[in-house]
Design a protein around this motif. Structure first.
Motif, PDB file in Angstrom:
ATOM      1  N   ILE A 279      17.408  53.708  50.917  1.00  0.00           N
ATOM      2  CA  ILE A 279      17.186  54.173  52.275  1.00  0.00           C
ATOM      3  C   ILE A 279      18.539  54.537  52.884  1.00  0.00           C
ATOM      4  CG2 ILE A 279      17.298  51.851  53.282  1.00  0.00           C
ATOM      5  CD1 ILE A 279      15.166  52.837  55.323  1.00  0.00           C
ATOM      6  N   GLY A 280      18.516  55.552  53.728  1.00  0.00           N
ATOM      7  CA  GLY A 280      19.754  55.971  54.384  1.00  0.00           C
ATOM      8  C   GLY A 280      20.502  57.022  53.596  1.00  0.00           C
ATOM      9  N   LEU A 281      21.784  57.154  53.911  1.00  0.00           N
ATOM     10  CA  LEU A 281      22.614  58.187  53.303  1.00  0.00           C
ATOM     11  C   LEU A 281      23.128  57.752  51.935  1.00  0.00           C
ATOM     12  CD1 LEU A 281      24.787  59.177  56.421  1.00  0.00           C
ATOM     13  CD2 LEU A 281      22.704  60.288  55.597  1.00  0.00           C
ATOM     14  N   THR A 282      23.189  58.701  51.011  1.00  0.00           N
ATOM     15  CA  THR A 282      23.864  58.452  49.745  1.00  0.00           C
ATOM     16  C   THR A 282      25.362  58.601  49.956  1.00  0.00           C
ATOM     17  OG1 THR A 282      23.826  60.761  49.053  1.00  0.00           O
ATOM     18  CG2 THR A 282      21.886  59.417  48.518  1.00  0.00           C
ATOM     19  N   GLU A 283      26.139  58.163  48.970  1.00  0.00           N
ATOM     20  CA  GLU A 283      27.587  58.294  49.101  1.00  0.00           C
ATOM     21  C   GLU A 283      27.994  59.760  49.180  1.00  0.00           C
ATOM     22  OE1 GLU A 283      31.722  56.637  47.028  1.00  0.00           O
ATOM     23  OE2 GLU A 283      29.759  56.059  46.210  1.00  0.00           O
ATOM     24  N   ALA A 284      27.313  60.629  48.436  1.00  0.00           N
ATOM     25  CA  ALA A 284      27.620  62.062  48.484  1.00  0.00           C
ATOM     26  C   ALA A 284      27.343  62.632  49.873  1.00  0.00           C
ATOM     27  CB  ALA A 284      26.807  62.804  47.431  1.00  0.00           C
ATOM     28  N   GLU A 285      26.253  62.202  50.511  1.00  0.00           N
ATOM     29  CA  GLU A 285      25.924  62.693  51.858  1.00  0.00           C
ATOM     30  C   GLU A 285      26.915  62.198  52.887  1.00  0.00           C
ATOM     31  OE1 GLU A 285      21.058  63.084  51.395  1.00  0.00           O
ATOM     32  OE2 GLU A 285      21.963  61.168  51.968  1.00  0.00           O
ATOM     33  N   VAL A 286      27.391  60.974  52.731  1.00  0.00           N
ATOM     34  CA  VAL A 286      28.399  60.445  53.649  1.00  0.00           C
ATOM     35  C   VAL A 286      29.677  61.273  53.558  1.00  0.00           C
ATOM     36  CG1 VAL A 286      29.861  58.459  54.177  1.00  0.00           C
ATOM     37  CG2 VAL A 286      27.441  58.124  53.639  1.00  0.00           C
ATOM     38  N   ARG A 287      30.067  61.612  52.339  1.00  0.00           N
ATOM     39  CA  ARG A 287      31.261  62.442  52.151  1.00  0.00           C
ATOM     40  C   ARG A 287      31.078  63.817  52.768  1.00  0.00           C
ATOM     41  NH1 ARG A 287      32.476  61.228  45.751  1.00  0.00           N
ATOM     42  NH2 ARG A 287      33.372  59.140  45.993  1.00  0.00           N
TER      43      ARG A 287
ATOM     44  N   PHE B 288      18.259  63.283  44.267  1.00  0.00           N
ATOM     45  CA  PHE B 288      18.238  62.822  45.654  1.00  0.00           C
ATOM     46  C   PHE B 288      18.607  61.346  45.779  1.00  0.00           C
ATOM     47  CE2 PHE B 288      14.121  62.311  43.755  1.00  0.00           C
ATOM     48  CZ  PHE B 288      13.682  61.074  44.190  1.00  0.00           C
ATOM     49  N   ILE B 289      18.776  60.667  44.659  1.00  0.00           N
ATOM     50  CA  ILE B 289      19.165  59.257  44.646  1.00  0.00           C
ATOM     51  C   ILE B 289      20.678  59.154  44.497  1.00  0.00           C
ATOM     52  CG2 ILE B 289      18.928  57.079  43.373  1.00  0.00           C
ATOM     53  CD1 ILE B 289      16.394  57.846  44.799  1.00  0.00           C
ATOM     54  N   ASP B 290      21.273  58.135  45.110  1.00  0.00           N
ATOM     55  CA  ASP B 290      22.710  57.903  44.963  1.00  0.00           C
ATOM     56  C   ASP B 290      23.064  57.870  43.476  1.00  0.00           C
ATOM     57  OD1 ASP B 290      25.162  56.668  46.783  1.00  0.00           O
ATOM     58  OD2 ASP B 290      25.195  55.968  44.711  1.00  0.00           O
ATOM     59  N   GLN B 291      24.033  58.678  43.088  1.00  0.00           N
ATOM     60  CA  GLN B 291      24.311  58.883  41.669  1.00  0.00           C
ATOM     61  C   GLN B 291      24.842  57.644  40.959  1.00  0.00           C
ATOM     62  OE1 GLN B 291      23.450  61.687  39.634  1.00  0.00           O
ATOM     63  NE2 GLN B 291      22.180  61.640  41.478  1.00  0.00           N
TER      64      GLN B 291
ATOM     65  N   CYS C  96      21.569  51.979  51.941  1.00  0.00           N
ATOM     66  CA  CYS C  96      21.273  50.804  51.114  1.00  0.00           C
ATOM     67  C   CYS C  96      20.582  51.301  49.857  1.00  0.00           C
ATOM     68  CB  CYS C  96      20.377  49.840  51.886  1.00  0.00           C
ATOM     69  SG  CYS C  96      19.752  48.452  50.909  1.00  0.00           S
ATOM     70  N   HIS C  97      21.155  51.009  48.695  1.00  0.00           N
ATOM     71  CA  HIS C  97      20.662  51.552  47.432  1.00  0.00           C
ATOM     72  C   HIS C  97      20.597  50.430  46.395  1.00  0.00           C
ATOM     73  CE1 HIS C  97      21.494  55.352  49.413  1.00  0.00           C
ATOM     74  NE2 HIS C  97      22.714  54.898  49.661  1.00  0.00           N
ATOM     75  N   ILE C  98      19.417  50.272  45.789  1.00  0.00           N
ATOM     76  CA  ILE C  98      19.183  49.135  44.894  1.00  0.00           C
ATOM     77  C   ILE C  98      18.527  49.607  43.606  1.00  0.00           C
ATOM     78  CG2 ILE C  98      18.213  46.810  44.706  1.00  0.00           C
ATOM     79  CD1 ILE C  98      17.771  46.895  47.768  1.00  0.00           C
ATOM     80  N   VAL C  99      19.003  49.115  42.482  1.00  0.00           N
ATOM     81  CA  VAL C  99      18.328  49.314  41.200  1.00  0.00           C
ATOM     82  C   VAL C  99      18.223  47.951  40.542  1.00  0.00           C
ATOM     83  CG1 VAL C  99      20.523  49.897  40.048  1.00  0.00           C
ATOM     84  CG2 VAL C  99      18.356  50.501  38.969  1.00  0.00           C
ATOM     85  N   GLY C 100      17.002  47.588  40.140  1.00  0.00           N
ATOM     86  CA  GLY C 100      16.829  46.288  39.508  1.00  0.00           C
ATOM     87  C   GLY C 100      15.552  45.609  39.953  1.00  0.00           C
ATOM     88  N   GLU C 101      15.330  44.420  39.445  1.00  0.00           N
ATOM     89  CA  GLU C 101      14.121  43.656  39.740  1.00  0.00           C
ATOM     90  C   GLU C 101      13.947  43.452  41.240  1.00  0.00           C
ATOM     91  OE1 GLU C 101      10.663  41.548  38.707  1.00  0.00           O
ATOM     92  OE2 GLU C 101      12.017  42.702  37.434  1.00  0.00           O
TER      93      GLU C 101
END
Length: 466
Positions: free
Chosen positions: A357-365, A211-214, A408-413
């Motif tokens: 939060i929001g749409l992943t790139e796959a969902e936008v497509r 469910f997370i942006d790949q 908006c998708h974030i990985v990191g500190e």
């Protein structure tokens, strides 16, 4: 003993629903079978795992390794006791805050196991052996979940553990196998990896965190492999052997075997509804003990009985559970309440953190929306350099037509803190202009929003120059 509302469970959904009803002037009783209030969230779930994570990051010196190397540690020899000491301090504080919150709002609490006698009465079995019959006009079921424990897994609380038992470990494993690459499995796998414990993460599905942006998942996978974590995707566990004279052996359906000193089984959770005797009140749970509700009102099939929190399934977050409990209490007593926003932040407290939060790139497509992405690497910001970050990224997705922020998708500190800026912009229908035109504190990781927005703007030829 009659109340306007009986809440069964004192986790995030239960406590927020109880306090909301009390603020409306209602007589409220909270029944919880734990020794102290707080529910799974305080005692075995959200707060303990996040406290354990923070303790590990502090004692291991994880955040300073960008400067001082991978061998750097604040404390050379870290024991299970070191990790659990801070945990107990934090939990005591959380319980005291909650007990005070109930007291000042005049919410009555009762320790015991509740079961329905009929749609309007429950029996509560207390630890002292009493059996109390109590009635109410309305009920809120916020019993949460417990770890899923298949019969073929030999749980013993020492070598093969579930996610509750891992918090009572008396030693750190030399090698840990984690079964289940969902949120809980990923969090614990990365926490122990930060302690330099070799970890093997096993998942029957072909990928994790679907469910997370790949693009974020790929970044996380790269980081895990870079620090020596072994990933076994598409591998179903058929058995776990625990010989007395050797390591545990996790047997996989494809014939492979994983040896480990300790096994954490974290493949799913089950609604804690078994003891409620739901048949007596005319409600049925599904095969995993979860309850079906109206997503707008949180009413079950019995209109005066509400359910909220993890027991109703996805998203199973403390933050959303709190809001569900509040909305349920408002509806129960005819008080108008705003509908929850369409998008809410999802936080995964792995090492590194993930928040989205929001749409992943796959969902936008899938929705056929013309879009562009902007990427910012934390190492590109001055604050990232000051902190010694060599990993971490932010991904923003914008609609080509009008520049509206879609995801908006974030990985990191600091991901779980940073995401709230994106949350505000998305829920207020903001656009790329906000990030380009506004000034962010310098130096901060929040500057990544402007970097990512400019990265997207550079590839959006139809978007007007500002």
């Amino acid at each position: 003993m009659h109340f306007d509302l009986i809440v069964i469970g004192s986790g995030p959904a239960g406590r927020r629903g109880a306090v909301q009803a009390a603020k409306l002037g209602k007589d409220v009783l909270v029944v919880d079978q734990g020794r102290r209030v707080g529910g799974v969230s305080v005692h075995t779930g959200t707060i303990p795992s996040k406290t354990l994570r923070e303790t590990v990051l502090n004692l291991s010196g994880w955040r300073e390794r960008g400067f001082y190397g991978r061998s750097y540690r604040v404390k050379k020899e870290i024991s299970a006791a070191d990790l659990l000491n801070r945990l107990h301090i934090t939990l005591n504080h959380e319980v005291e805050v909650l007990e005070h919150q109930f007291a000042r709002n005049r919410v009555t609490t009762l320790t015991g196991t509740a079961r329905f006698l009929d749609p309007h009465r429950i029996e509560v079995a207390t630890a002292s052996g009493e059996r109390l019959t109590i009635s109410a006009d309305r009920f809120l079921l916020a019993v949460g979940t417990r770890p899923h424990r298949p019969d073929h897994i030999p749980f013993d609380g020492r070598r093969v553990l579930d996610s509750d038992q891992i918090l009572e470990m008396d030693r750190l494993p030399r090698h840990l196998a984690v079964v289940g690459a969902g949120v809980i499995g990923v969090e614990y796998a990365t926490i122990f990896s930060a302690l330099d414990v070799p970890v093997t993460l096993i998942e029957p599905r072909p990928a994790m965190l679907e469910f997370i942006d790949q693009e974020l998942v790929e970044d996380l996978v790269h980081q895990l492999r870079d620090r020596g974590t072994t990933l076994r995707f598409g591998s179903k566990v058929t058995a776990i052997d625990t010989p007395a004279d050797g390591p545990c052996i996790v047997r996989l359906e494809n014939g492979r075997m994983v040896q480990a000193d300790m096994v954490l089984y974290a493949a799913g959770r089950t609604g804690a509804t078994a003891s409620l005797d739901l048949a007596a009140c005319g409600i049925e749970a599904d095969a995993r003990g979860r309850l079906a509700v109206d997503p707008r009102t949180f009413q079950t099939s019995q209109k005066h009985i509400y359910a909220a929190g993890d027991v109703i399934g996805f998203p199973s977050l403390a933050s959303t559970s709190m809001e569900q409990g509040r909305l349920a209490a408002c509806h129960a007593f005819g008080v108008a309440a705003h509908e929850a926003p369409r998008f809410f932040p999802y936080g995964i407290y792995s090492v590194p953190e993930i928040s989205t939060i929001g749409l992943t790139e796959a969902e936008v497509r899938q929705q056929g929306i013309p879009y562009e992405c902007g990427i910012a690497r934390f190492r590109e910001t001055s604050r990232g350099q000051i902190m010694g970050l060599n990993a971490g990224m932010m991904k923003l997705i914008f609609a080509l037509d009008g520049g509206r922020l879609l995801g908006c998708h974030i990985v990191g500190e600091g991901a779980t803190e940073l995401v709230h800026i994106g949350q505000a912009v998305i829920n207020l229908n903001g656009t790329l202009d906000y990030f380009i035109q506004n000034t962010f504190n310098y130096p901060t990781l929040a500057e990544a929003y402007k970097v990512a927005a400019l990265d997207a703007w550079n590839r959006m030829p139809r978007y007007p120059c500002r």
